[in-house]
Design a protein around this motif. Structure first.
Motif, PDB file in Angstrom:
ATOM      1  N   ALA A 177     -58.986   1.312  49.960  1.00  0.00           N
ATOM      2  CA  ALA A 177     -59.203   0.390  48.849  1.00  0.00           C
ATOM      3  C   ALA A 177     -58.513  -0.948  49.060  1.00  0.00           C
ATOM      4  O   ALA A 177     -59.069  -2.002  48.735  1.00  0.00           O
ATOM      5  N   PHE A 178     -57.290  -0.909  49.624  1.00  0.00           N
ATOM      6  CA  PHE A 178     -56.493  -2.129  49.686  1.00  0.00           C
ATOM      7  C   PHE A 178     -56.186  -2.598  51.108  1.00  0.00           C
ATOM      8  O   PHE A 178     -55.652  -3.681  51.293  1.00  0.00           O
ATOM      9  N   GLY A 179     -56.551  -1.794  52.090  1.00  0.00           N
ATOM     10  CA  GLY A 179     -56.298  -2.169  53.476  1.00  0.00           C
ATOM     11  C   GLY A 179     -57.497  -2.768  54.169  1.00  0.00           C
ATOM     12  O   GLY A 179     -57.399  -3.243  55.300  1.00  0.00           O
ATOM     13  N   GLU A 180     -58.660  -2.743  53.522  1.00  0.00           N
ATOM     14  CA  GLU A 180     -59.890  -3.309  54.078  1.00  0.00           C
ATOM     15  C   GLU A 180     -60.296  -4.508  53.227  1.00  0.00           C
ATOM     16  O   GLU A 180     -60.431  -4.389  52.002  1.00  0.00           O
ATOM     17  N   TRP A 181     -60.476  -5.651  53.878  1.00  0.00           N
ATOM     18  CA  TRP A 181     -60.704  -6.897  53.154  1.00  0.00           C
ATOM     19  C   TRP A 181     -61.926  -6.837  52.244  1.00  0.00           C
ATOM     20  O   TRP A 181     -61.896  -7.372  51.127  1.00  0.00           O
ATOM     21  N   ARG A 182     -62.976  -6.167  52.646  1.00  0.00           N
ATOM     22  CA  ARG A 182     -64.186  -6.147  51.833  1.00  0.00           C
ATOM     23  C   ARG A 182     -63.932  -5.487  50.466  1.00  0.00           C
ATOM     24  O   ARG A 182     -64.535  -5.873  49.462  1.00  0.00           O
ATOM     25  N   ASN A 183     -63.031  -4.524  50.430  1.00  0.00           N
ATOM     26  CA  ASN A 183     -62.666  -3.907  49.156  1.00  0.00           C
ATOM     27  C   ASN A 183     -61.556  -4.681  48.453  1.00  0.00           C
ATOM     28  O   ASN A 183     -61.590  -4.861  47.230  1.00  0.00           O
TER      29      ASN A 183
END
Length: 555
Positions: free
Chosen positions: A239-245
């Motif tokens: 949720a918070f480690g991938e920029w798209r999310n």
């Protein structure tokens, strides 16, 4: 192998649990918000019993900080319970958050005060408040996701709007309880021990809420994900480690939740504190007025949730933010005029001005209780005015100028502490304060609002306007947040921005607002906080927030 229960069709789950889901989720959450709001409603009593080692102004701000501490920890609760909800399931998370909330609230009813155990009292109080905040951090996301995942397409705004009413209903129940106690108990008994009763009563609500929550089944969306092996193994990282999310999380926070938070608090808790501390309306009347207004606007939550299913979430929420930016200052001025017309008239007729060397003026807040605010003439003046809740204007004077208070054409020069000490200084300060109070009285400044002059209908009407704006942002919010994020990380993704917004940005609004008032002397200064945040949300939301009301939430 997939079991029959794991493969439960969506239609069957919805038909079986639809009404129970809304009722059970909403009722359980109402009780949690009842527990949570008691701190705010009883801030004055908490200030007296747990922060009596500091001056009155600082004590009240510290009581608000204890209230805000529960908000500060909420994002951490969102991370902890959001992860549990995405991995283990929505239902069991409900039970844990409920138990933590109820037991920590119940414990406050037995907690000895500062007079009995000293500094340990506010420390333990703060720890209990942190436990409450941790629990609330996992509550909202679970309730919103659980109901939305049971709702049929085209009705998510309507269904989740019922969970949006829970914060207001919890406040109304808590406020009604407090008002009833104030009405049927004498003031001394209430101040001594009666204020503890609402905290003790929470054990009854906890028992009922746990029983209600035990009747629920797991969300059908989560059941299908689990049966398909599609749940996330690391929801926080995803949720918070991938920029798209993460990008969507940031847009949700600054383009929706932040504005919703300050508009929400400007509709219920800030007006309550404002009526008591600024307009000087007695506590029972202030609670009654706020509770009445909140009761009247409850249908608006459902209306705007329903409307958002037809025209979209975004136009309703952004309209409220824009209106708030331009309406708050005139509305709060009208609130003071309606609640305490004598004060409003005195401010217009004989404004109070402080003429002092700004470099000698301290910020009127002392968290450790060691500053008596009597080292300079400016501090002597401002400490008294802040404690009295008097609106004043600052004029900077030349270096080493002895501070003075001007009440219309009446001038009162403060004593110079540089040439006084001991009993002589104490006596001089007391004489000065009596002189200023006499000047205020002659100018028509009342010590308290006259109950006969409080225009209750007008106050309730203004509070209803605040409330309708809050329902415009809050009614569609749960559906919007659920629709923004994929099912496998939905609980974690929506919980964090919601609780940063409501826990930090909104939760600290009363504390920051009243600190700004104490620092400047302007009773409307704290409103700038809400206005600026609402303006930021309007800009970010209009430019970047997507419309979501037609999205499929199964993905």
């Amino acid at each position: 192998m997939t079991t029959d229960s794991e493969a439960l069709p969506a239609e069957e789950a919805k038909g079986q649990n639809e009404k129970l889901v809304i009722a059970a989720s909403s009722l359980g959450t109402i009780f949690e918000w009842y527990d949570f709001y008691l701190y705010g409603l009883l801030a004055s009593s908490i200030s007296v019993h747990f922060f009596s080692g500091v001056n009155a102004t600082t004590g009240f701000i510290l009581a608000l900080m204890a209230f805000a501490a529960g908000f500060a920890i909420r994002p951490f609760g969102a991370l902890v319970f959001g992860r549990v909800g995405d991995i283990v399931g929505r239902k069991n998370t409900f039970l844990v958050t409920m138990a933590i909330m109820g037991l920590s609230t119940f414990a406050v009813g037995f907690l000895p005060g500062y007079d009995s155990i000293g500094i340990a009292a506010p420390i333990i109080l703060m720890l209990l408040r942190l436990l409450q905040g941790l629990a609330i951090g996992g509550e909202y996301g679970g309730a919103a996701v659980y109901i939305a995942e049971h709702a049929p397409p085209g009705k998510r705004g309507f269904y989740t709007s019922f969970i949006q009413t829970t914060a207001m209903l919890g406040l109304i129940i808590a406020s009604s309880f407090v008002v009833s106690l104030r009405l049927f108990m004498d003031a001394d008994s209430f101040d001594a021990w009666g204020w503890r009763l609402p905290f003790l009563f929470s054990i009854v609500l906890l028992s009922v809420a746990l029983w209600i929550r035990l009747q629920l089944e797991e969300s059908p969306v989560f059941q299908r994900m689990k049966a398909a092996g599609a749940t996330s193994k690391a929801p926080l990282k995803e949720a918070f480690g991938e920029w798209r999310n993460l990008k969507v999380v940031l847009i949700a926070l600054f383009g929706a939740v932040a504005g919703q938070a300050v508009i929400g608090f400007a509709a219920h808790l800030y007006p309550l504190f404002y009526l008591e501390k600024i307009a000087r309306v007695d506590g029972a009347t202030a609670n009654f007025l706020v509770a009445t207004a909140l009761t009247l606007i409850i249908p608006s939550f459902v209306f705007f949730g329903w409307l958002s299913d037809r025209i979209g979430r975004k136009p309703i929420m952004m309209s409220a933010c824009v209106v708030a930016v331009f309406a708050y200052f005139p509305l709060y001025q009208a609130l003071v005029a309606a609640a305490n017309p004598a004060m409003a008239a005195a401010i217009e007729r004989a404004p109070v001005t402080v003429v002092a060397d700004a470099r000698e003026c301290s910020f009127q807040f002392d968290p450790i209780g060691q500053n008596r605010f009597d080292a300079t003439s400016c501090d002597i003046v401002k400490a008294y005015l802040a404690r009295s809740g008097i609106n004043y204007i600052n004029i900077d004077a030349a270096s080493r100028t002895i501070a003075e208070v001007r009440i219309g054409d009446d001038v009162h020069v403060a004593p110079d502490p540089a040439i006084l000490d001991g009993d002589a200084k104490t006596a001089a300060i007391a004489r000065f304060q009596n002189e200023v109070q006499g000047g205020l009285t002659r100018a028509g400044y009342p010590k308290d609002a006259d109950p006969a002059q409080v225009d209750k209908l007008k106050v309730i009407g203004i509070l209803c306007i605040f409330g309708v704006l809050a329902t415009m942002v809050y009614g569609p919010l749960a559906a919007l947040l659920v629709e923004l994020f994929p099912a496998r990380i939905r609980y974690s993704s929506l919980s964090l921005p919601y609780h940063i917004g409501n826990g930090w940005i909104g939760g600290f609004m009363p504390t920051i607002g009243f600190a700004m008032v104490a620092a400047t002397g302007n009773i409307y200064q704290g409103l700038w906080y809400a206005v600026v945040v609402a303006a930021v949300t309007a800009v970010v939301g209009i430019l970047f927030l997507p419309e979501t009301y037609k999205r499929d939430i199964e993905a």
